[in-house]
Design a protein around this motif. Structure first.
Motif, PDB file in Angstrom:
ATOM      1  N   GLU A  11       0.841  -1.194   0.000  1.00 39.49           N
ATOM      2  CA  GLU A  11       0.000   0.000   0.000  1.00 39.49           C
ATOM      3  C   GLU A  11       0.873   1.240   0.000  1.00 39.49           C
ATOM      4  O   GLU A  11       1.866   1.316   0.721  1.00 39.49           O
ATOM      5  N   THR A  32      -1.046 -10.181   5.252  1.00 41.21           N
ATOM      6  CA  THR A  32      -2.350 -10.184   4.600  1.00 41.21           C
ATOM      7  C   THR A  32      -2.673 -11.535   3.982  1.00 41.21           C
ATOM      8  O   THR A  32      -3.760 -12.057   4.113  1.00 41.21           O
ATOM      9  N   PRO A  38      -8.109  -8.273   0.599  1.00 41.56           N
ATOM     10  CA  PRO A  38      -8.089  -6.837   0.298  1.00 41.56           C
ATOM     11  C   PRO A  38      -9.306  -6.431  -0.534  1.00 41.56           C
ATOM     12  O   PRO A  38      -9.791  -7.196  -1.370  1.00 41.56           O
ATOM     13  N   TYR A  54      -3.331   0.861  -3.607  1.00 45.33           N
ATOM     14  CA  TYR A  54      -2.533  -0.333  -3.848  1.00 45.33           C
ATOM     15  C   TYR A  54      -1.543  -0.038  -4.972  1.00 45.33           C
ATOM     16  O   TYR A  54      -1.881   0.618  -5.957  1.00 45.33           O
ATOM     17  N   SER A  69      -7.304   2.010  -1.683  1.00 45.74           N
ATOM     18  CA  SER A  69      -7.366   1.068  -0.566  1.00 45.74           C
ATOM     19  C   SER A  69      -8.031   1.662   0.672  1.00 45.74           C
ATOM     20  O   SER A  69      -8.704   0.955   1.421  1.00 45.74           O
ATOM     21  N   TYR A  86      -7.812  -2.432   3.518  1.00 50.31           N
ATOM     22  CA  TYR A  86      -6.536  -3.145   3.587  1.00 50.31           C
ATOM     23  C   TYR A  86      -6.248  -3.640   4.995  1.00 50.31           C
ATOM     24  O   TYR A  86      -5.516  -3.019   5.755  1.00 50.31           O
TER      25      TYR A  86
END
Length: 201
Positions: A11, A32, A38, A54, A69, A86
């Motif tokens: 990000e 993540t 996401p 992103y 994001s 995110y």
């Protein structure tokens, strides 16, 4: 909001006051993949403020560049809210993400009585009186090492005198430096796995 990509992403924090000192920088989020999905924000209303985008997807065949994001969304009825696409609920966070979440919370709710300014692992507990003024702030050092030069920001303290009481030290008065809508305090050393409290008089 659209759930489109899976996997670890990067990000980019957009230049914005809520992003603080990390504006216009990449923030990696290695936790993540496999835990959170996401989401992409699109069709934002007029007046929306973009906080993050992103930059790319590490998996081949799924390039991503410039998709939104995180953003502040104004409401027709007044007020605003923030959408984090995110991994907001990820348990492991960077200091940069922690600070951004606190900045957003302070703007939307305007009820944050105190917060850490230093990049330390500490739990903060606030005690207020019936008028909402802060009588005391306790910090628990959640590490095995000493924490030095810890800075905190305080709104609406009960008085203009701050007294620091460490778990293994004598009480001592510390300075309160006015800054913006509150005060900044720099605390003496907090011992490992100990609690220190600032009392306002």
């Amino acid at each position: 909001v659209e759930q489109r990509y899976k996997g670890a992403l990067t990000e980019m924090y957009e230049p914005h006051p809520l992003n603080g000192s990390v504006s216009d920088r990449f923030v990696e989020n290695y936790y993540t993949k496999g835990r959170f999905e996401p989401h992409i924000l699109s069709s934002l209303p007029e007046g929306a403020e973009i906080l993050g985008k992103y930059k790319h997807n590490v998996r081949e065949g799924e390039p991503i560049n410039g998709e939104i994001s995180t953003a502040i969304i104004p409401l027709k009825e007044g007020g605003e809210w923030c959408v984090f696409g995110y991994s907001l609920w990820k348990t492991v966070k960077t200091i940069a993400e922690r600070d951004r979440i606190l900045n957003v919370y302070d703007r939307l709710a305007n009820t944050a009585g105190a917060r850490l300014l230093s990049p330390v692992q500490a739990a903060v507990n606030i005690r207020k009186d019936s008028e909402g003024k802060i009588r005391a702030i306790s910090l628990t050092n959640c590490t095995v090492g000493k924490e030095k030069d810890v800075r905190i920001f305080v709104k609406k303290p009960f008085g203009s005198k701050a007294v620091f009481q460490g778990q293994y030290a004598q009480a001592r008065e510390i300075q309160m430096q006015q800054e913006n809508s509150g005060f900044v305090l720099e605390l003496p050393t907090i011992e490992p796995w100990s609690v220190a409290t600032v009392f306002f008089e």
